[in-house]
Design an enzyme around this catalytic site. Structure first.
Site, mmCIF file in Angstrom:
data_model
loop_
_atom_site.group_PDB
_atom_site.id
_atom_site.type_symbol
_atom_site.label_atom_id
_atom_site.label_comp_id
_atom_site.label_asym_id
_atom_site.label_seq_id
_atom_site.Cartn_x
_atom_site.Cartn_y
_atom_site.Cartn_z
ATOM 1 N N PHE A 114 0.843 -1.192 0.000
ATOM 2 C CA PHE A 114 0.000 0.000 0.000
ATOM 3 C C PHE A 114 0.874 1.235 0.000
ATOM 4 C CE2 PHE A 114 -4.562 0.815 0.487
ATOM 5 C CZ PHE A 114 -5.064 -0.431 0.153
ATOM 6 N N GLN A 229 -7.677 14.495 3.577
ATOM 7 C CA GLN A 229 -6.992 13.664 2.584
ATOM 8 C C GLN A 229 -7.813 13.489 1.306
ATOM 9 O OE1 GLN A 229 -6.318 9.114 3.053
ATOM 10 N NE2 GLN A 229 -4.322 10.078 3.134
ATOM 11 N N HIS A 231 -8.032 11.160 -1.895
ATOM 12 C CA HIS A 231 -7.575 9.854 -2.362
ATOM 13 C C HIS A 231 -7.407 9.933 -3.870
ATOM 14 C CE1 HIS A 231 -7.567 5.589 -3.242
ATOM 15 N NE2 HIS A 231 -7.581 5.294 -1.950
ATOM 16 N N LEU A 241 -15.012 5.315 -4.331
ATOM 17 C CA LEU A 241 -13.625 4.884 -4.245
ATOM 18 C C LEU A 241 -13.313 3.667 -5.094
ATOM 19 C CD1 LEU A 241 -11.110 5.761 -2.612
ATOM 20 C CD2 LEU A 241 -11.492 3.727 -1.261
ATOM 21 N N GLU A 244 -7.039 1.774 -3.339
ATOM 22 C CA GLU A 244 -5.598 1.780 -3.573
ATOM 23 C C GLU A 244 -5.062 0.353 -3.714
ATOM 24 O OE1 GLU A 244 -3.651 4.574 -0.999
ATOM 25 O OE2 GLU A 244 -1.875 3.317 -0.885
ATOM 26 N N ARG A 275 -0.709 9.056 -0.519
ATOM 27 C CA ARG A 275 -1.864 9.594 -1.249
ATOM 28 C C ARG A 275 -1.765 11.073 -1.563
ATOM 29 N NH1 ARG A 275 -6.375 6.213 2.133
ATOM 30 N NH2 ARG A 275 -5.894 4.267 1.052
ATOM 31 N N HIS A 341 -11.547 12.085 1.037
ATOM 32 C CA HIS A 341 -11.607 10.719 1.527
ATOM 33 C C HIS A 341 -11.543 10.584 3.037
ATOM 34 C CE1 HIS A 341 -11.108 6.421 1.316
ATOM 35 N NE2 HIS A 341 -9.929 6.459 1.907
ATOM 36 N N ARG A 383 -2.640 10.563 6.282
ATOM 37 C CA ARG A 383 -2.745 9.178 6.740
ATOM 38 C C ARG A 383 -2.314 8.216 5.635
ATOM 39 N NH1 ARG A 383 -6.555 5.082 5.860
ATOM 40 N NH2 ARG A 383 -8.091 6.419 4.842
HETATM 41 C C1 FAD Z 1 -14.719 4.118 0.591
HETATM 42 C C2 FAD Z 1 -13.740 4.065 1.720
HETATM 43 C C3 FAD Z 1 -12.779 3.063 1.750
HETATM 44 C C4 FAD Z 1 -11.867 3.015 2.806
HETATM 45 N N1 FAD Z 1 -10.936 2.019 2.819
HETATM 46 C C5 FAD Z 1 -10.091 1.920 3.862
HETATM 47 C C6 FAD Z 1 -9.168 0.839 3.954
HETATM 48 O O1 FAD Z 1 -9.132 -0.042 3.109
HETATM 49 N N2 FAD Z 1 -8.343 0.806 5.017
HETATM 50 C C7 FAD Z 1 -8.359 1.750 5.996
HETATM 51 O O2 FAD Z 1 -7.585 1.652 6.938
HETATM 52 N N3 FAD Z 1 -9.249 2.772 5.950
HETATM 53 C C8 FAD Z 1 -10.116 2.868 4.914
HETATM 54 N N4 FAD Z 1 -11.004 3.901 4.881
HETATM 55 C C9 FAD Z 1 -11.142 4.785 6.038
HETATM 56 C C10 FAD Z 1 -11.881 4.049 7.150
HETATM 57 O O3 FAD Z 1 -12.846 3.200 6.593
HETATM 58 C C11 FAD Z 1 -12.589 5.002 8.118
HETATM 59 O O4 FAD Z 1 -11.739 6.032 8.519
HETATM 60 C C12 FAD Z 1 -13.043 4.232 9.367
HETATM 61 O O5 FAD Z 1 -13.776 3.091 8.991
HETATM 62 C C13 FAD Z 1 -13.872 5.118 10.266
HETATM 63 O O6 FAD Z 1 -14.454 4.322 11.262
HETATM 64 P P1 FAD Z 1 -15.268 4.985 12.441
HETATM 65 O O7 FAD Z 1 -15.694 3.874 13.319
HETATM 66 O O8 FAD Z 1 -14.463 6.078 13.027
HETATM 67 O O9 FAD Z 1 -16.530 5.696 11.745
HETATM 68 P P2 FAD Z 1 -17.652 5.188 10.730
HETATM 69 O O10 FAD Z 1 -17.474 3.800 10.302
HETATM 70 O O11 FAD Z 1 -17.742 6.242 9.692
HETATM 71 O O12 FAD Z 1 -18.961 5.221 11.610
HETATM 72 C C14 FAD Z 1 -19.554 6.415 12.076
HETATM 73 C C15 FAD Z 1 -20.757 6.066 12.909
HETATM 74 O O13 FAD Z 1 -21.244 7.248 13.539
HETATM 75 C C16 FAD Z 1 -22.635 7.290 13.455
HETATM 76 N N5 FAD Z 1 -23.057 8.698 13.555
HETATM 77 C C17 FAD Z 1 -22.489 9.794 13.008
HETATM 78 N N6 FAD Z 1 -23.171 10.910 13.345
HETATM 79 C C18 FAD Z 1 -24.191 10.499 14.140
HETATM 80 C C19 FAD Z 1 -25.255 11.167 14.813
HETATM 81 N N7 FAD Z 1 -25.438 12.493 14.730
HETATM 82 N N8 FAD Z 1 -26.127 10.424 15.533
HETATM 83 C C20 FAD Z 1 -25.999 9.080 15.615
HETATM 84 N N9 FAD Z 1 -25.016 8.399 15.006
HETATM 85 C C21 FAD Z 1 -24.128 9.102 14.283
HETATM 86 C C22 FAD Z 1 -22.950 6.630 12.130
HETATM 87 O O14 FAD Z 1 -24.284 6.160 12.114
HETATM 88 C C23 FAD Z 1 -21.924 5.492 12.122
HETATM 89 O O15 FAD Z 1 -22.425 4.371 12.815
HETATM 90 C C24 FAD Z 1 -11.916 3.979 3.834
HETATM 91 C C25 FAD Z 1 -12.880 4.968 3.803
HETATM 92 C C26 FAD Z 1 -13.771 5.027 2.741
HETATM 93 C C27 FAD Z 1 -14.756 6.155 2.729
#
Ligand code: FAD
Length: 569
Positions: A114, A229, A231, A241, A244, A275, A341, A383
């Site tokens: 990566f 960031q 992407h 997306l 990568e 990135r 991203h 990142r």
């Molecule tokens: C398309 C894509 C591909 C990616 N691929 C990778 C990868 O391969 N490897 C990697 O390391 N990272 C990757 N990332 C980044 C990574 O996925 C995210 O940074 C990470 O999953 C975030 O996790 P989280 O638990 O912080 O938040 P999230 O998974 O975004 O969850 C947020 C939660 O908060 C809740 N929420 C938000 N606001 C409220 C509110 N007001 N009231 C109630 N609930 C709320 C939502 O319902 C959700 O459950 C990718 C990101 C994207 C967008």
């Protein structure tokens, strides 16, 4: 009034991992505005980093250095060390919980290359890694249903804070529109990122800055918001997306002349440079008129990988290309462009998940944050791919442990239910009653457009000033919008307006912090200050809301093992 020992907002990887830890001794509520498995974590494709060394010898020391160099030396190195050391254990734990990883021919967890990682370090489940981990964690939570209650499709509006202690949240049930107070000994935010402020973004509809803005509105600072960031491989015009992992498996980037242009920008790492560097290279080619067919895109070429490898390793993203662009990457190049991203900035925390209220690291009692909404900061100015899923799991667990240390054995603090409810109801009702002439859809589109063109991959003083002025104008128009659905049941229009209000606030914060940082570092590039300036800017930004407007202070970067050095690839 609803009561739980701890309430966690967000059911992505960070929120669910935190819940699994906290529920060992406490009664836990997880509240999420989308069904847990719809959280954006489930969209993660490429992988999760750990120095398992399954394809080449590797070490946590190398993972640490790559992460710091990738972050352009803005990372807090004590936190990075703890985090990369935890990575191998975390992967095995996920596996034991039921997460199915792709394998090497001899049965070990497979690892691929990566961007910015000097070793193949990404553990993956084909190109559905986030999906696999999210479901494994969700199953574990369901196994613990006696101590974890999940509030699906509930919306968090506001924190309840009394002095230096956080005592709960004000929420509403999206289905009924009823506002409720949840009293808690500890509150954890795991609300994810805010990529939706940009026109072209890979982020889910739910990534709208609700958590970060709820903290900011309670007087807490936000750290490093200028670092967003981009992407390099978002599907052209869609932003969706294309992982990568494609480049990790060996795909090329070609400009309109068919040249592998990364030769000019990062000769040693080529397509697998970090990135920020690849996204800028693409944008430079596009701006110089070398896009494909003169358009604002360049080509991703996977054809030489062959059908078998693409079907085994990248089946989901191949399907995305077919569904959204009508292009099959087995036989044709895919047009791509940089897409917003990931948010490196967020709610400042220490490395144990405690939210801090100032540049000195003072803890807010009973308030924790983890995952993308938090800024620890392990990613610094940029990142590396696969480091975010790792962050969500490692710091979700750490926040859960800190909650246990803090909340076991303490009493609930008094909460004035009527007063807290009234505060949110007033804001809620105010939106319901709006009958102005402005269209919220127009305001949202204009915000996304100006952020993309004036606060995107390349920034300068003039553009940023125009951006802030435009956003302030949109904030004024926001107050005069028109609401068409006045009903209470599943009124998604109202929630989208609340989210838009949060995004407008966040957009201003990003642009103001970007204006203040007169240097280029990681994901933040100023064409008027194209060099990194360690003398004046080797610090984190801390943005505060004060009665006199926004104030930006600084917080020192923690440097332990690696002195800032020139960043070349
Ligand atoms: C398309 C894509 C591909 C990616 N691929 C990778 C990868 O391969 N490897 C990697 O390391 N990272 C990757 N990332 C980044 C990574 O996925 C995210 O940074 C990470 O999953 C975030 O996790 P989280 O638990 O912080 O938040 P999230 O998974 O975004 O969850 C947020 C939660 O908060 C809740 N929420 C938000 N606001 C409220 C509110 N007001 N009231 C109630 N609930 C709320 C939502 O319902 C959700 O459950 C990718 C990101 C994207 C967008």
């Amino acid at each position: 009034m609803i009561q739980h020992d701890v309430v966690i907002i967000g059911a992505g990887l960070a929120g669910m991992r935190c819940a699994l830890e906290a529920c060992k001794e406490l009664d836990v509520a997880v509240l999420t505005k989308v069904y847990p498995s719809r959280s954006h974590s489930g969209a993660a494709q490429g992988g999760i980093a750990a120095s398992l060394g399954n394809s080449e010898p590797d070490s946590w020391e190398e993972h640490m250095y790559d992460t710091i160099k990738g972050g352009d030396f803005l990372n807090d190195q004590d936190a990075v060390e703890e985090y990369v050391k935890a990575a191998p254990r975390v992967i095995y734990e996920l596996e034991h919980m039921g997460c199915i990883f792709s394998r090497t021919p001899d049965g070990k967890i497979a690892q691929r290359s990566f961007g910015g990682h000097s070793k193949p370090r990404a553990c993956f489940s084909a190109d559905r890694t986030g999906h696999a981990i999210l479901h494994a964690l969700h199953e574990q939570l369901m196994k613990n249903e006696q101590s974890v209650k999940i509030y699906n499709e509930w919306y968090m509006h506001s924190l309840i804070v009394d002095g230096d202690r956080c005592n709960g949240v004000v929420v509403s049930n999206i289905q009924t529109g009823e506002v409720e107070v949840i009293q808690a000994k500890a509150v954890v935010f795991a609300t994810g990122g805010y990529g939706r402020v940009y026109k072209i973004t890979s982020n889910a509809f739910a990534s709208t800055a609700d958590g970060v803005m709820a903290a900011f509105e309670m007087g807490l600072p936000l750290e490093d918001p200028e670092f967003v960031q981009f992407h390099p491989s978002g599907l052209y015009r869609q932003g969706i997306l294309f992982s990568e992992a494609a480049r990790g498996e060996g795909a090329y980037l070609l400009n309109g002349k068919g040249e592998r242009f990364m030769e000019t920008y990062a000769p040693s790492r080529m397509e697998l440079a970090p990135r920020d560097i690849v996204a800028r290279a693409e944008q430079s080619e596009i701006d110089a008129g070398r896009g494909v067919n003169g358009e604002a895109c360049i080509n991703l070429d996977l054809r030489h990988l062959g059908k078998e490898r693409i079907m085994e390793r990248l089946p989901q993203i191949r399907q995305l290309g077919i569904d959204f662009l009508g292009i099959d990457c087995i036989t044709d190049c895919l047009p791509i462009q940089p897409t917003a991203h990931y948010s490196m900035g967020g709610i400042p925390t220490d490395m144990f998940g405690h939210v801090i209220s100032d540049e000195k690291g003072t803890r807010v009692n009973g308030f924790f944050a983890a995952g993308e909404c938090a800024c620890v900061s392990v990613h610094g100015g940029n990142r590396l791919g696969t480091n975010s899923l790792l962050e969500a799991v490692v710091f979700g667990e750490r926040a859960g442990k800190s909650v246990l240390e803090y909340a076991v054995g303490i009493d609930y603090a008094n909460v004035n239910e009527g007063q807290e409810k009234a505060r949110v109801l007033k804001k809620f009702e105010d939106v319901y009653q709006r009958d102005g002439s402005e269209s919220y859809n127009d305001i949202r589109d204009e915000m996304k457009e100006i952020m993309m063109s004036h606060c995107g991959v390349f920034r300068d003083e003039e553009k940023l000033k125009v951006c802030i002025k435009t956003l302030n104008g949109l904030q004024e128009r926001f107050k005069k919008g028109k609401v068409t659905d006045k009903g209470k049941l599943f009124n998604t229009e109202i929630y989208e307006i609340l989210e838009l209000g949060n995004m407008l606030g966040m957009a201003v914060i990003i642009a103001k912090a970007a204006l203040e940082r007169k240097e280029s570092r990681g994901g933040h590039f100023r064409t008027d200050f194209p060099k990194r300036d360690d003398k004046n800017f080797l610090h984190h930004s801390m943005v505060f809301d004060t009665p006199d407007g926004m104030v930006i202070k600084t917080k020192p970067v923690v440097i332990t093992k690696h002195q800032p050095a020139e960043r070349t690839y």
